[in-house]
Design a protein around this motif. Structure first.
Motif, mmCIF file in Angstrom:
data_model
loop_
_atom_site.group_PDB
_atom_site.id
_atom_site.type_symbol
_atom_site.label_atom_id
_atom_site.label_comp_id
_atom_site.label_asym_id
_atom_site.label_seq_id
_atom_site.Cartn_x
_atom_site.Cartn_y
_atom_site.Cartn_z
ATOM 1 N N CYS A 197 5.124 3.262 -11.832
ATOM 2 C CA CYS A 197 6.166 4.263 -12.074
ATOM 3 C C CYS A 197 7.089 3.866 -13.226
ATOM 4 N N PHE A 198 7.477 2.582 -13.273
ATOM 5 C CA PHE A 198 8.538 2.165 -14.188
ATOM 6 C C PHE A 198 8.039 1.360 -15.388
ATOM 7 N N GLY A 199 6.721 1.220 -15.514
ATOM 8 C CA GLY A 199 6.175 0.629 -16.724
ATOM 9 C C GLY A 199 5.965 -0.870 -16.645
ATOM 10 N N PRO A 200 5.287 -1.437 -17.657
ATOM 11 C CA PRO A 200 4.923 -2.860 -17.649
ATOM 12 C C PRO A 200 6.123 -3.798 -17.686
ATOM 13 N N ALA A 201 7.276 -3.323 -18.178
ATOM 14 C CA ALA A 201 8.463 -4.183 -18.221
ATOM 15 C C ALA A 201 9.049 -4.423 -16.834
ATOM 16 N N PHE A 202 8.583 -3.627 -15.861
ATOM 17 C CA PHE A 202 9.082 -3.787 -14.493
ATOM 18 C C PHE A 202 8.273 -4.905 -13.833
ATOM 19 N N GLY A 203 8.694 -6.152 -14.074
ATOM 20 C CA GLY A 203 7.947 -7.297 -13.569
ATOM 21 C C GLY A 203 8.863 -8.321 -12.943
ATOM 22 N N VAL A 204 8.282 -9.183 -12.124
ATOM 23 C CA VAL A 204 9.050 -10.239 -11.462
ATOM 24 C C VAL A 204 9.712 -11.120 -12.519
ATOM 25 N N GLY A 205 11.005 -11.394 -12.335
ATOM 26 C CA GLY A 205 11.771 -12.201 -13.277
ATOM 27 C C GLY A 205 12.515 -11.372 -14.302
ATOM 28 N N ASN A 206 12.116 -10.117 -14.491
ATOM 29 C CA ASN A 206 12.808 -9.238 -15.438
ATOM 30 C C ASN A 206 13.970 -8.527 -14.750
ATOM 31 N N ARG A 207 14.835 -7.949 -15.577
ATOM 32 C CA ARG A 207 15.967 -7.202 -15.041
ATOM 33 C C ARG A 207 15.554 -5.759 -14.761
ATOM 34 N N LEU A 208 16.236 -5.152 -13.824
ATOM 35 C CA LEU A 208 15.990 -3.742 -13.546
ATOM 36 C C LEU A 208 16.305 -2.894 -14.769
ATOM 37 N N PRO A 209 15.571 -1.820 -15.007
ATOM 38 C CA PRO A 209 15.947 -0.873 -16.060
ATOM 39 C C PRO A 209 17.353 -0.335 -15.796
ATOM 40 N N ASP A 210 18.035 0.075 -16.859
ATOM 41 C CA ASP A 210 19.442 0.472 -16.751
ATOM 42 C C ASP A 210 19.715 1.532 -15.683
ATOM 43 N N GLU A 265 0.803 -1.215 0.000
ATOM 44 C CA GLU A 265 0.000 0.000 0.000
ATOM 45 C C GLU A 265 0.840 1.270 0.000
ATOM 46 N N ASN A 266 2.160 1.111 -0.030
ATOM 47 C CA ASN A 266 3.031 2.285 -0.077
ATOM 48 C C ASN A 266 2.828 3.003 -1.407
ATOM 49 N N PRO A 267 2.558 4.309 -1.410
ATOM 50 C CA PRO A 267 2.339 5.025 -2.675
ATOM 51 C C PRO A 267 3.616 5.240 -3.472
ATOM 52 N N ASN A 268 4.770 4.930 -2.879
ATOM 53 C CA ASN A 268 6.049 5.067 -3.564
ATOM 54 C C ASN A 268 6.576 3.691 -3.978
ATOM 55 N N PRO A 269 7.421 3.637 -5.018
ATOM 56 C CA PRO A 269 7.906 2.340 -5.502
ATOM 57 C C PRO A 269 8.790 1.620 -4.488
ATOM 58 N N VAL A 270 8.525 0.328 -4.310
ATOM 59 C CA VAL A 270 9.317 -0.543 -3.443
ATOM 60 C C VAL A 270 9.539 -1.849 -4.203
ATOM 61 N N ALA A 271 10.778 -2.350 -4.179
ATOM 62 C CA ALA A 271 11.066 -3.602 -4.886
ATOM 63 C C ALA A 271 12.187 -4.346 -4.177
ATOM 64 N N ARG A 272 12.249 -5.646 -4.442
ATOM 65 C CA ARG A 272 13.369 -6.475 -3.991
ATOM 66 C C ARG A 272 13.941 -7.174 -5.215
ATOM 67 N N THR A 273 15.264 -7.162 -5.310
ATOM 68 C CA THR A 273 15.920 -7.768 -6.471
ATOM 69 C C THR A 273 17.031 -8.694 -6.006
ATOM 70 N N ALA A 274 17.389 -9.628 -6.894
ATOM 71 C CA ALA A 274 18.622 -10.383 -6.674
ATOM 72 C C ALA A 274 19.791 -9.424 -6.874
ATOM 73 N N LEU A 275 20.973 -9.814 -6.416
ATOM 74 C CA LEU A 275 22.120 -8.918 -6.524
ATOM 75 C C LEU A 275 22.541 -8.687 -7.968
ATOM 76 N N ASP A 276 22.064 -9.549 -8.896
ATOM 77 C CA ASP A 276 22.376 -9.319 -10.313
ATOM 78 C C ASP A 276 21.338 -8.437 -11.005
ATOM 79 N N GLY A 277 20.314 -7.979 -10.247
ATOM 80 C CA GLY A 277 19.329 -7.075 -10.814
ATOM 81 C C GLY A 277 18.032 -7.728 -11.228
#
Length: 387
Positions: A207-220, A183-195
């Motif tokens: 905030c970061f678009g549909p490509a920001f999904g579980v299993g995908n890499r962080l945007p550059d 419910e946080n109105p700001n972006p929160v995520a957890r990633t592996a150390l490789d992104g």
């Protein structure tokens, strides 16, 4: 003051004695005189017992650390112990005999007034917890009917209530945290150390678009912050822009757990304010430099030049490099007395406007000018703009 009377108490005893006295009239004189003597002894013993009982009751009332007072049916204070009186910064002598509602009008139209009147009318005890209208503290209040009115006994429970409120706040905070980060109105995520994205909340996807999904890499831009955090072995932060909005991104790696937490904060409003300020400063700089009027910015106390325009340099025949960092007194541009008068009026807030002034050029030539000053805020400090 009298102790609250039970049904078989003082009133009933007095009634029985009166009834016996009346019945003596039916007895022979000799026997009546004998019994009358016994009744006198009974009355004396009863009076002593009653007085001792009242004294003991008062001693008990004064020994407790809680408040106790009595009101008669006309709402007069007939007794109040020292503890209760001290709560309202009075002594018992200052309160006994006073009308309760006239003395404490703050209690009118409160739950306390309703409880007192209910017990007085219905003759049934009541118990309530309330915040005192006079002290703001919490009390557990017991109200009892008595032969002459009501008796009120209260215990200060303010510390207990505060502890309960703190516990309730902790529970609410725990419940709020349990809803996070979803419910946080700001972006929160957890990633592996490789992104690789392991989890994200709704705000991150928005905030970061549909490509920001579980299993995908962080945007550059976000991956660059993660790589910096990994390299530093600790927290890294930077500002990024997405779809016309600005975010302050913080990445905190947890190497032992092989993941990193990413937190974002929308700072679009702050960035827009900074850009508006920068644009305003650029406009001012352009106007300042190109103005045909001689302009200078200096410190208030020393008159040390921080900036001048070309028109000012031409007026006093110095180059910009020769002027900046020096004071008007050092360069001999203005007489010391004139400088002191400028500062006096500037500090007084009356301003120094459209005053004929002599200034001295490098060649020694005297220039007659119309001189004005205005305060100007630069980097949080007040400076003097000379025109």
């Amino acid at each position: 003051m009298s102790a609250p009377e039970p049904l078989s108490g003082a009133g009933l005893m007095q009634s029985l004695l009166a009834d016996l006295s009346h019945k003596l009239n039916d007895l022979p004189a000799e026997r009546r005189n004998l019994i009358e003597g016994d009744l006198q002894k009974i009355r004396a013993c009863y009076a002593e017992a009653l007085a001792a009982g009242e004294a003991g009751y008062q001693d008990l009332a004064e020994s407790i650390n809680d408040g106790l007072f009595e009101l008669d049916r006309d709402w007069r204070i007939t007794y109040i112990n020292r503890r209760a009186a001290a709560t309202v910064s009075r002594t018992p002598a200052q309160l006994v005999g006073k009308n309760f509602w006239e003395t404490f009008p703050q209690i009118l139209a409160t739950a306390t007034e309703r409880a007192y009147r209910q017990v007085m009318d219905q003759r049934q005890p009541a118990n309530l917890q309330m915040r005192g209208a006079l002290t703001g503290r919490w009390y557990d209040v017991r109200v009892y009917p008595s032969a002459k009115g009501i008796t009120v006994f209260w215990i200060d429970i303010n510390e207990r209530k505060q502890a309960e409120e703190e516990i309730e706040k902790s529970h609410q905070q725990a419940a709020w945290l349990a809803r996070l980060p979803q419910e946080n109105p700001n972006p929160v995520a957890r990633t592996a150390l490789d992104g690789t994205i392991l989890y994200h909340n709704r705000a991150a996807a928005e905030c970061f678009g549909p490509a920001f999904g579980v299993g995908n890499r962080l945007p550059d831009p976000l991956l660059a912050i993660l790589n910096l955090a990994n390299a530093q072995g600790g927290r890294a932060a930077n500002d990024v822009s997405y779809d016309g909005r600005y975010y302050s991104i913080t990445v905190m790696p947890i190497p032992d757990e092989q993941y990193a937490n990413l937190y974002g904060l929308d700072i679009t409003g702050r960035k827009q304010a900074e850009e508006a300020l920068r644009a305003s400063e650029e406009k001012f700089a352009k106007v300042f430099r190109s103005s045909p009027i001689a302009l200078a910015i200096s410190t208030v106390e020393e008159g040390r030049f921080l900036e001048i325009n070309d028109s000012y340099a031409e007026l006093i025949e110095y180059t910009r490099a020769e002027i900046l960092g020096h004071t008007s007194i050092e360069l001999g541009i203005i007489r010391p007395d004139d400088r002191r008068e400028v500062i006096r009026q500037f500090r007084a807030g009356s301003g120094f406007r459209n005053v004929e002034q002599e200034v001295y050029a490098k060649s020694g030539a005297v220039r007659q000018v119309i001189f004005s000053t205005e305060p100007i805020e630069i980097d949080g400090q007040t400076r003097m703009l000379s025109v």
